[in-house]
Scaffold this active site. Structure first.
Site, PDB file in Angstrom:
ATOM      1  N   ASP A  30       0.743   3.804  -3.165  1.00 49.31           N
ATOM      2  CA  ASP A  30       0.354   5.204  -2.987  1.00 49.31           C
ATOM      3  C   ASP A  30       1.294   6.127  -3.762  1.00 49.31           C
ATOM      4  O   ASP A  30       0.860   7.050  -4.455  1.00 49.31           O
ATOM      5  CB  ASP A  30       0.373   5.538  -1.492  1.00 49.31           C
ATOM      6  N   GLU A  77       0.839  -1.211   0.000  1.00 50.09           N
ATOM      7  CA  GLU A  77       0.000   0.000   0.000  1.00 50.09           C
ATOM      8  C   GLU A  77       0.868   1.253   0.000  1.00 50.09           C
ATOM      9  O   GLU A  77       0.601   2.213  -0.739  1.00 50.09           O
ATOM     10  CB  GLU A  77      -0.901  -0.010   1.233  1.00 50.09           C
ATOM     11  N   ASP A  99      -7.218   1.361   0.691  1.00 55.61           N
ATOM     12  CA  ASP A  99      -5.879   0.847   0.998  1.00 55.61           C
ATOM     13  C   ASP A  99      -5.542  -0.374   0.142  1.00 55.61           C
ATOM     14  O   ASP A  99      -4.419  -0.514  -0.351  1.00 55.61           O
ATOM     15  CB  ASP A  99      -5.780   0.463   2.480  1.00 55.61           C
ATOM     16  N   GLU A 110      -4.602   0.572  -3.425  1.00 54.46           N
ATOM     17  CA  GLU A 110      -3.221   1.057  -3.498  1.00 54.46           C
ATOM     18  C   GLU A 110      -2.235  -0.108  -3.389  1.00 54.46           C
ATOM     19  O   GLU A 110      -1.200  -0.119  -4.067  1.00 54.46           O
ATOM     20  CB  GLU A 110      -2.965   2.082  -2.394  1.00 54.46           C
TER      21      GLU A 110
END
Length: 230
Positions: free
Chosen positions: A50, A46, A118, A121
Site C-alpha cells: 500500500d 499488503e 488487498d 497490494e
C-alpha cells in the site's frame, strides 16, 4: 495451516503477466495467501505494498500532471487506488484464479473486491521485497498505465459531490449534509454560501458560488481534499 507454495506452472504464468521473475518463490505464494487459509498470509505484504503503491503513483502523477495542484493530485491518486480500481487490475491479470483461500472464502472470496484489492497490494509488496524499488516501480507503471492514460482531470473534478460520496461510502462513513448558510447581494446577482457537514468525523467546510449547486460543489471539493489527506 502452513504456507502452501503455488505450482511452478502458476508461478511462471504470473511472472509472465507481471513481467517480473521472482528470486524467492515463497514470497509470491505468501502474497497470494489469505488469512482464512494460513497465519502465514499476505497482510504484512499488503501493508508494505500500500505504501509503495502510493509512493510510485505519487511520483508518476507529479511528473505527468505538472500543472495540477497538490489537492487535485491527491484526488487522482485516490481515484487510482480505491478498492474498485485495484480489484479491476487484479482481475485483469487474473489474480483471482491464483488466490489461496480457506474453506469459508473459497466460494465467494475470489470475487470480492476487498480481497482482490488487498492481494494486489500484497503482490506489489512482495515484488518490492524480492526485487527492490526500481523493479516494483516498473511493474506498477505497467499495471496502471492504461488507467492513468484514461484520466481526464476536467471530467474527474467536474462532480466533487459524487466523488466525496463515493470516498465516504468506501470507508463506511455517513454521507454529508449540505446547508445553505446565507445569501449575499441583489436578487439578480446573488452569491450563495453553503456548508458541508460530515458529523461522524467532525468535518465541516464552506463553499461559495453564484448558485446553490456551484457552492455545494466547492464545499464538497474542500471536504474531499481534507478527507483524502487524513
Amino acid at each position: 495451516m502452513r504456507l502452501v507454495l503455488i505450482s511452478k506452472k502458476e508461478h511462471r504464468w504470473l511472472e509472465e503477466k507481471l513481467q517480473y521473475i521472482f528470486n524467492d518463490p515463497q514470497i509470491l505464494s505468501r502474497a497470494l495467501t489469505h488469512r482464512s487459509h494460513s497465519s502465514e498470509n499476505y497482510e504484512r505484504l499488503e501493508f508494505l505494498g500500500d505504501a509503495v503503491l502510493d509512493m510510485v503513483l505519487s511520483e508518476t502523477l507529479y511528473n505527468q500532471f505538472s500543472e495540477l495542484e497538490e489537492g487535485r493530485l491527491s484526488r487522482i491518486r485516490a481515484h487510482l487506488v480505491n478498492q474498485k480500481a485495484l480489484a479491476l487490475i487484479a482481475r485483469d491479470i487474473e489474480l483471482d484464479k491464483h488466490l489461496i483461500l480457506g474453506k469459508g472464502e473459497r466460494s465467494t472470496g475470489k470475487n470480492r473486491d476487498s480481497i482482490l484489492s488487498d492481494s494486489l497490494e500484497a503482490l506489489i509488496g512482495s515484488v518490492y521485497i524480492d526485487g527492490g524499488f526500481e523493479k516494483v516501480r516498473a511493474m506498477i507503471q505497467k499495471l496502471f498505465n492504461e488507467m492513468i492514460l484514461d484520466i481526464n482531470p476536467d471530467d474527474l473534478f467536474k462532480d466533487s459531490k459524487s466523488a466525496l460520496q463515493e470516498a465516504l461510502q468506501e470507508n463506511n462513513i455517513e454521507l454529508p449534509r449540505y446547508n445553505l448558510i446565507k445569501t449575499h447581494g441583489e436578487q439578480h446577482e446573488q452569491i450563495f454560501e453553503v456548508e458541508c457537514i460530515i458529523s461522524s468525523i467532525n468535518l465541516m467546510t464552506n463553499g461559495i458560488g453564484k448558485n446553490l449547486k456551484t457552492a455545494e460543489q466547492q464545499a464538497a471539493e474542500k471536504a474531499l481534499e481534507i478527507f483524502i489527506k487524513e
